[in-house]
Design a protein around this motif. Structure first.
Motif, PDB file in Angstrom:
ATOM      1  N   ARG A 197       0.827  -1.211   0.000  1.00  0.00           N
ATOM      2  CA  ARG A 197       0.000   0.000   0.000  1.00  0.00           C
ATOM      3  C   ARG A 197       0.865   1.267   0.000  1.00  0.00           C
ATOM      4  O   ARG A 197       0.533   2.254  -0.674  1.00  0.00           O
ATOM      5  N   HIS A 198       1.945   1.219   0.740  1.00  0.00           N
ATOM      6  CA  HIS A 198       2.844   2.369   0.770  1.00  0.00           C
ATOM      7  C   HIS A 198       3.435   2.642  -0.617  1.00  0.00           C
ATOM      8  O   HIS A 198       3.448   3.782  -1.091  1.00  0.00           O
ATOM      9  N   LEU A 202       3.168   5.920  -3.426  1.00  0.00           N
ATOM     10  CA  LEU A 202       4.306   6.548  -4.106  1.00  0.00           C
ATOM     11  C   LEU A 202       4.189   6.420  -5.616  1.00  0.00           C
ATOM     12  O   LEU A 202       4.536   7.361  -6.359  1.00  0.00           O
ATOM     13  N   GLY A 203       3.716   5.278  -6.100  1.00  0.00           N
ATOM     14  CA  GLY A 203       3.505   5.124  -7.545  1.00  0.00           C
ATOM     15  C   GLY A 203       2.466   6.080  -8.076  1.00  0.00           C
ATOM     16  O   GLY A 203       2.614   6.635  -9.185  1.00  0.00           O
ATOM     17  N   VAL A 246      -4.693  15.169 -23.313  1.00  0.00           N
ATOM     18  CA  VAL A 246      -5.252  13.828 -23.080  1.00  0.00           C
ATOM     19  C   VAL A 246      -4.346  13.029 -22.148  1.00  0.00           C
ATOM     20  O   VAL A 246      -4.821  12.368 -21.208  1.00  0.00           O
ATOM     21  N   LEU A 247      -3.061  13.074 -22.386  1.00  0.00           N
ATOM     22  CA  LEU A 247      -2.126  12.315 -21.554  1.00  0.00           C
ATOM     23  C   LEU A 247      -2.053  12.873 -20.132  1.00  0.00           C
ATOM     24  O   LEU A 247      -1.877  12.111 -19.170  1.00  0.00           O
ATOM     25  N   ALA A 248      -2.184  14.187 -19.981  1.00  0.00           N
ATOM     26  CA  ALA A 248      -2.162  14.766 -18.637  1.00  0.00           C
ATOM     27  C   ALA A 248      -3.358  14.290 -17.823  1.00  0.00           C
ATOM     28  O   ALA A 248      -3.210  13.828 -16.680  1.00  0.00           O
ATOM     29  N   TYR A 249      -4.560  14.387 -18.412  1.00  0.00           N
ATOM     30  CA  TYR A 249      -5.743  13.919 -17.696  1.00  0.00           C
ATOM     31  C   TYR A 249      -5.718  12.400 -17.526  1.00  0.00           C
ATOM     32  O   TYR A 249      -6.113  11.879 -16.470  1.00  0.00           O
ATOM     33  N   GLY A 250      -5.236  11.689 -18.544  1.00  0.00           N
ATOM     34  CA  GLY A 250      -5.163  10.233 -18.453  1.00  0.00           C
ATOM     35  C   GLY A 250      -4.201   9.777 -17.369  1.00  0.00           C
ATOM     36  O   GLY A 250      -4.491   8.821 -16.626  1.00  0.00           O
ATOM     37  N   SER A 251      -3.059  10.459 -17.226  1.00  0.00           N
ATOM     38  CA  SER A 251      -2.101  10.088 -16.176  1.00  0.00           C
ATOM     39  C   SER A 251      -2.665  10.360 -14.786  1.00  0.00           C
ATOM     40  O   SER A 251      -2.433   9.587 -13.847  1.00  0.00           O
ATOM     41  N   ALA A 252      -3.417  11.460 -14.648  1.00  0.00           N
ATOM     42  CA  ALA A 252      -4.035  11.746 -13.351  1.00  0.00           C
ATOM     43  C   ALA A 252      -5.071  10.685 -12.986  1.00  0.00           C
ATOM     44  O   ALA A 252      -5.156  10.233 -11.833  1.00  0.00           O
ATOM     45  N   ILE A 253      -5.884  10.264 -13.965  1.00  0.00           N
ATOM     46  CA  ILE A 253      -6.861   9.203 -13.708  1.00  0.00           C
ATOM     47  C   ILE A 253      -6.166   7.879 -13.407  1.00  0.00           C
ATOM     48  O   ILE A 253      -6.570   7.120 -12.518  1.00  0.00           O
ATOM     49  N   LEU A 259      -3.595   3.763  -7.262  1.00  0.00           N
ATOM     50  CA  LEU A 259      -3.777   3.848  -5.817  1.00  0.00           C
ATOM     51  C   LEU A 259      -4.844   2.867  -5.338  1.00  0.00           C
ATOM     52  O   LEU A 259      -4.654   2.159  -4.334  1.00  0.00           O
ATOM     53  N   ARG A 260      -5.953   2.789  -6.077  1.00  0.00           N
ATOM     54  CA  ARG A 260      -7.060   1.905  -5.659  1.00  0.00           C
ATOM     55  C   ARG A 260      -6.693   0.435  -5.818  1.00  0.00           C
ATOM     56  O   ARG A 260      -6.890  -0.373  -4.892  1.00  0.00           O
ATOM     57  N   THR A 261      -6.156   0.071  -6.953  1.00  0.00           N
ATOM     58  CA  THR A 261      -5.840  -1.342  -7.185  1.00  0.00           C
ATOM     59  C   THR A 261      -4.665  -1.807  -6.348  1.00  0.00           C
ATOM     60  O   THR A 261      -4.651  -2.934  -5.842  1.00  0.00           O
ATOM     61  N   GLY A 262      -3.654  -0.960  -6.195  1.00  0.00           N
ATOM     62  CA  GLY A 262      -2.524  -1.344  -5.352  1.00  0.00           C
ATOM     63  C   GLY A 262      -2.919  -1.484  -3.897  1.00  0.00           C
ATOM     64  O   GLY A 262      -2.432  -2.363  -3.183  1.00  0.00           O
ATOM     65  N   TRP A 263      -3.795  -0.602  -3.430  1.00  0.00           N
ATOM     66  CA  TRP A 263      -4.262  -0.691  -2.049  1.00  0.00           C
ATOM     67  C   TRP A 263      -5.045  -1.978  -1.806  1.00  0.00           C
ATOM     68  O   TRP A 263      -4.944  -2.578  -0.729  1.00  0.00           O
ATOM     69  N   ALA A 264      -5.850  -2.371  -2.804  1.00  0.00           N
ATOM     70  CA  ALA A 264      -6.666  -3.582  -2.649  1.00  0.00           C
ATOM     71  C   ALA A 264      -5.918  -4.857  -2.995  1.00  0.00           C
ATOM     72  O   ALA A 264      -6.474  -5.956  -2.876  1.00  0.00           O
TER      73      ALA A 264
END
Length: 607
Positions: A197-198, A202-203, A246-253, A259-264
């Protein structure tokens, strides 16, 4: 506390006191110098901006480092420290409070190290006080001051953020590896859920920085397009800018997904998301513009970029002030140019060009010492490029040479360039400037070291007073010159002249301007002045052609002012051009005491 602990505490306090004392004395000396030059507010602006930059970076960096180190600390249950009493071996457990204190101290140290590189206070000063350009570029509809003022600071903050995240991430990985929370088992990496999760957090931060980089790339594209010589083309406008968005918004999403998948614990989904971001970056940012530029989808290749080429020409003319260039002869007050005929060149042109004059006056003439012996002084070296003056009603060249020996006098030579024989037109000018500048000159190109003067003998010299013990101690500590503690003069308290190099002296008062390539001497009666051109320059100005000037590449370059430095006193006068640009107006509005009207100058520098 044991003796070793007391010794460590004493050494730590001594180091802290030395650092604090050094910083305090340097600030004291700088304030004294700026106050003597009539610009104490410039010193406080510098202190405030550095405090905001480095202090803010220290707080943010320390907080970020503490959050990560505390997360690592949670994986450490206990820390055992072996000890020995007589022949008995004991194991002491480190209390949790001590571990927390160590974590805070390490985080503060990491934040301090990360804050050291942020010294570009000039960028923050321009952001806070910059006068708008009043011109809007037609791509993002932003004032041109956004590129000249804000963009350099934002790029510095982005680079600092990237370095901070990478450095702290590397530290976290090392600590997890040491605590065995992250280890290699066969061919796979094993990690606890806490570590996973940590690292997911960071990722996600790294992907947010990637999104930030695409935003900066969009602005950089207006400065360095894909066309010849960085020409901004239609494909950049219609395709590449949109791909960056597109890449800026895509990278933010994608950061939120990581974060969600790594946490789970859904590592496969996180891996697929990261792969998609990397593939999209290659296809959309690099492949798509190249493919579309080769066809006629964006219009006829021979005509589609004509508007962009014309726009670049207009922006370049404004950026380099091409329309202000005038070809005049003699007086440039606005009179019509006088046509020059080839037949009259011989009568109107010097018989000695600059290179010939500078080479011919390289050897000093022999002198006679007190014992009537003829002595040839050491060979002189050029101190500045050739200047011009009027002597006895004739146009004359002014050359300044400094000797190789530090204790020898400088040599000023005035050459009547209208006479054909050089030896008949040489006039030595020694000791120009008066008694207050003995030895002469006080300030010049390349001059190093400090000069101690008597305040009664040199009342016109702007310098820091050493009348008090505090001032002497501060200057001795800051300049690392113990002899200043016992400095004294006969008639009045001593004053100390520092920063005697012309360029360094001017740079401290006008740090945001590019300096000209030559420091030109100008003589006015019995006084000598150094003149140096200052230019408003930027490599962030959009849609303009970039040119290499004095070893650097600029997209914006305008004459802003002329610095006039009195060689005998070191006083600096800044004379703005008649129509200053927004960068110069910013400095004039914020620090008007640094500037003087051209009518207040002596005759020779004014001409």
């Amino acid at each position: 506390m044991r003796a070793r602990g007391w010794l460590l505490l004493a050494v730590t306090l001594a180091v802290v006191l030395l650092l604090v004392g050094r910083t305090a004395t340097v600030l004291y000396v700088d304030l004294a110098w700026f106050a003597a030059m009539g610009a104490p507010s410039l010193f406080w602006e510098q202190v405030l901006d550095r405090a905001l930059l480095q202090g803010g970076a220290w707080l943010v960096g320390s907080g970020f480092a503490f959050a990560n180190l505390h997360a690592v600390r949670r994986t450490i249950l206990t820390v055992a420290v072996p000890s020995r009493v007589a022949n008995i071996e004991l194991t002491a457990m480190v209390p949790g409070r001590r571990l927390l204190s160590a974590t805070i101290i390490v985080a503060l140290l990491v934040g301090a190290v990360l804050a050291i590189p942020l010294t570009n206070w000039e960028d923050l000063a321009l952001v806070r006080h910059g006068v708008p350009f009043g011109e809007i570029e037609g791509i993002f509809d932003r004032d041109l001051g956004h590129y000249v003022y804000w963009l350099p600071l934002e790029e510095a903050l982005y680079l600092w953020s990237l370095v901070s995240v990478v450095a702290v991430t590397a530290l976290v990985l090392v600590l997890y590896a040491l605590t065995r929370s992250l280890r290699l088992e066969g061919r796979r990496i094993a990690a606890s859920s806490h570590v996973r999760r940590h690292l997911s957090v960071l990722g996600a931060l790294v992907l947010l920085l990637l999104a930030w980089s695409y935003r900066l790339d969009a602005f950089d594209l207006l400065q360095q397009g894909s066309g010849p010589d960085g020409q901004f083309l239609r494909v950049d406008h219609r395709v590449t800018l949109r791909m960056d968005a597109v890449l800026a918004y895509g990278s933010a999403i994608a950061a939120l997904i990581i974060l969600r998948t790594g946490w789970a614990g859904q590592l496969r989904a996180a891996f697929v998301t990261l792969t998609a971001v990397l593939v999209a970056a290659v296809l959309l940012r690099h492949a798509a513009p190249v493919v579309l530029a080769r066809g006629d989808t964006l219009g006829d290749p021979a005509r589609r970029d004509l508007d962009y080429v014309a726009s670049r020409a207009l922006y370049s003319r404004r950026a380099f002030d091409v329309d202000a260039i005038r070809m005049t002869v003699g007086d440039s007050s606005g009179a019509a140019p006088v046509p020059t005929r080839i037949a009259s060149l011989a009568a109107r042109t010097s018989l000695w060009d600059r290179t010939t004059l500078e080479r011919t006056v390289g050897e000093p003439p022999p002198v006679t010492d007190r014992s009537a012996r003829v002595v040839r002084p050491a060979r002189n070296m050029d101190a500045a490029p050739m200047g011009w003056t009027v002597a006895n009603g004739h146009l004359s060249a002014l050359l300044l040479h400094r000797p190789t020996g530090a204790k020898e006098d400088w040599r000023a030579v005035v050459l009547d360039v209208t006479r054909p024989v050089l030896r008949d037109s040489t006039i030595d000018v020694a000791g120009t400037g008066g008694a207050e500048a003995d030895p002469w000159p006080l300030v010049g190109p390349g001059m190093q070291g400090e000069r101690l003067l008597d305040a009664a003998v040199a009342p016109e010299v702007p310098a820091a007073s050493l009348a008090s013990r505090t001032s002497r101690l501060a200057h001795a500590w800051a300049l690392r010159n113990v002899s200043l503690l016992h400095a004294d003069t006969a008639a009045a308290p001593p004053v100390l002249v520092t920063y005697r190099d012309v360029r360094e002296r001017v740079r401290r008062l006008a740090p945001v301007f590019a300096q000209g390539s030559d420091v030109v001497p100008v003589q006015d009666g019995d006084r000598l002045y150094w003149t140096l051109h200052l230019y408003s320059a930027s490599d962030r100005y959009p849609l303009s052609q970039r040119w290499q000037i004095a070893g650097r590449v600029y997209a914006y370059f305008k004459l802003a002012a002329t610095a006039v430095v009195d060689a005998a006193t070191g006083r600096v006068l800044l004379v703005s051009v008649a129509h200053p640009d927004p960068l110069m107006r910013t400095w004039m509005t914020r620090w008007p005491a640094l500037f003087t009207p051209v009518s207040a100058l002596p005759a020779a520098p004014r001409q």
